[in-house]
Write an enzyme that holds these catalytic residues in place. Structure first.
Site, PDB file in Angstrom:
ATOM      1  N   ARG A  15       0.894  -1.168   0.194  1.00  0.00           N
ATOM      2  CA  ARG A  15      -0.009   0.121   0.014  1.00  0.00           C
ATOM      3  C   ARG A  15       0.866   1.261   0.014  1.00  0.00           C
ATOM      4  NH1 ARG A  15      -1.003   4.793   2.264  1.00  0.00           N
ATOM      5  NH2 ARG A  15      -0.508   4.185   4.062  1.00  0.00           N
ATOM      6  N   ASP A  16       1.425   1.571   1.011  1.00  0.00           N
ATOM      7  CA  ASP A  16       2.164   2.807   1.424  1.00  0.00           C
ATOM      8  C   ASP A  16       3.575   2.861   0.361  1.00  0.00           C
ATOM      9  OD1 ASP A  16       3.122   5.307   2.420  1.00  0.00           O
ATOM     10  OD2 ASP A  16       4.056   4.509   3.984  1.00  0.00           O
ATOM     11  N   HIS A 211       7.222   3.948  12.637  1.00  0.00           N
ATOM     12  CA  HIS A 211       7.237   4.226  11.102  1.00  0.00           C
ATOM     13  C   HIS A 211       8.124   5.052  10.785  1.00  0.00           C
ATOM     14  CE1 HIS A 211       4.877   4.004   7.211  1.00  0.00           C
ATOM     15  NE2 HIS A 211       5.606   5.079   6.990  1.00  0.00           N
ATOM     16  N   HIS A 213      10.816   6.778   7.787  1.00  0.00           N
ATOM     17  CA  HIS A 213      11.309   6.884   6.558  1.00  0.00           C
ATOM     18  C   HIS A 213      13.168   7.124   6.594  1.00  0.00           C
ATOM     19  CE1 HIS A 213       7.853   7.093   3.679  1.00  0.00           C
ATOM     20  NE2 HIS A 213       7.095   6.892   5.106  1.00  0.00           N
ATOM     21  N   CYS A 244       6.469  10.083  -0.110  1.00  0.00           N
ATOM     22  CA  CYS A 244       5.303  10.875   0.271  1.00  0.00           C
ATOM     23  C   CYS A 244       5.191  11.845  -0.697  1.00  0.00           C
ATOM     24  CB  CYS A 244       5.547  11.297   1.768  1.00  0.00           C
ATOM     25  SG  CYS A 244       4.326  12.432   1.837  1.00  0.00           S
ATOM     26  N   ASN A 253      10.073   4.263   2.665  1.00  0.00           N
ATOM     27  CA  ASN A 253      10.134   3.636   4.076  1.00  0.00           C
ATOM     28  C   ASN A 253      11.402   2.870   4.355  1.00  0.00           C
ATOM     29  OD1 ASN A 253       7.139   4.174   4.952  1.00  0.00           O
ATOM     30  ND2 ASN A 253       7.051   3.017   2.874  1.00  0.00           N
TER      31      ASN A 253
END
Length: 306
Positions: A15-16, A211, A213, A244, A253
């Site tokens: 997803r991300d 989470h 990056h 992002c 990430n």
């Protein structure tokens, strides 16, 4: 220093990781990635996003992907549902295709909230409240992603008090656990610990995940800083996929492969087979026509090749 003996990772790659890819990735490839991740031992996978295809065209095949997954017992499948329309779409399928958990997302930065979802932090929580209530009523778990907890591309450094404010609002509408996210990767260990501390005032450590990056190469040290506080849930992305769209220059990430290599080297259990995980990262990277963005993957594959 007492560290957790076991860590649970959520792979957000499907997803991300894929949402900002310009080239279309087929549902078949996405399903193949989910299958490879669960076969590698991942117990939580963020699969897709039920958002308008106008804004995120890559996720237009969300229902097809959820339909195509061969679910594995003991694995939790989550999806992003930012509003009621998205939530209703996520549960329009038969019950067995519903997500186990939905994710709503807010920001600790007012400016980022306005740029990202066109409303204030308080307004975003008002929008999420009915979604959270509907999910809980259906027996679906709810996670809240808290973005920009240490830095924002528009506001700069974020005070821990703002993180605490967002965590309190999320708790108030029934969110069960939250992600403390360094969305643009500017965080350093002490700043990450301050954001975690602010969140711990409202959520138990078992309900908090990191989470991070890797924009400035700080994701692994930030993971260690969170581990030192007892945090044992983390999010990462297969092959370091992702970025992002609202944060210029923000890289992906942290790679799941790199986090697993570090944790295993520290004697911390993950239940993940690193070799299978590396193969999953190679699979999706080949589909995208590039090398995995993981140093551990590169080193281990070089070693394999002799």
């Amino acid at each position: 220093m007492k560290l957790p003996t076991r860590v649970k990772l959520v792979d957000v790659g499907p997803r991300d990781g894929l949402q900002n890819e310009k080239q279309p990735v087929s549902a078949e490839i996405k399903i193949g990635l989910v299958h490879r991740l669960q076969d590698a031992g991942l117990q939580e996978i963020e699969v897709t996003s039920f958002v308008s295809p106008k804004w995120v065209p890559q996720m237009a095949d969300n229902a097809e992907v959820m339909h195509g997954i061969q679910r594995k017992p003991g694995v939790l499948y989550s999806v992003l549902t930012p509003n009621m329309k998205g939530f209703e779409a996520a549960i329009a399928a038969p019950r067995e295709e519903w997500p186990d958990e939905i994710v709503v997302f807010g920001a600790a930065s007012e400016a980022f909230s306005q740029k990202n979802i066109n409303c204030s932090i308080a307004e975003s929580i008002e929008r999420f409240a009915p979604v959270v209530a509907a999910a809980l009523e259906k027996g679906i778990r709810v996670r809240g992603a808290m973005s920009c907890t240490v830095g924002c591309p528009y506001e700069g450094e974020i005070a821990p008090a703002k993180v605490g404010y967002l965590a309190q609002l999320m708790k108030g509408i029934g969110v069960q656990r939250v992600d403390v996210a360094d969305t643009i990767g500017v965080g350093t260990p002490r700043k990450v610990q301050a954001a975690m501390e602010a969140t711990l005032a409202h959520f138990d450590v078992a309900a908090i995940s990191g989470h991070f990056h890797d924009t400035y190469g700080q994701a692994l040290v930030n993971t260690l800083a969170a581990l030192e506080m007892g945090v044992w849930n983390f999010q990462s992305s297969s092959a370091g996929l992702g970025g992002c769209p609202y944060a210029k220059g923000a890289t992906g990430n942290v790679a799941t492969e790199d986090v697993v290599y570090m944790l295993h080297g520290m004697g911390i259990e993950t239940g993940i087979d690193l070799d299978k995980l590396i193969d999953a990262g190679v699979y999706i990277s080949e589909a995208l026509g590039r090398e995995p963005n993981s140093r551990a993957s590169k080193a281990i594959r070089t070693k394999r090749a002799g």
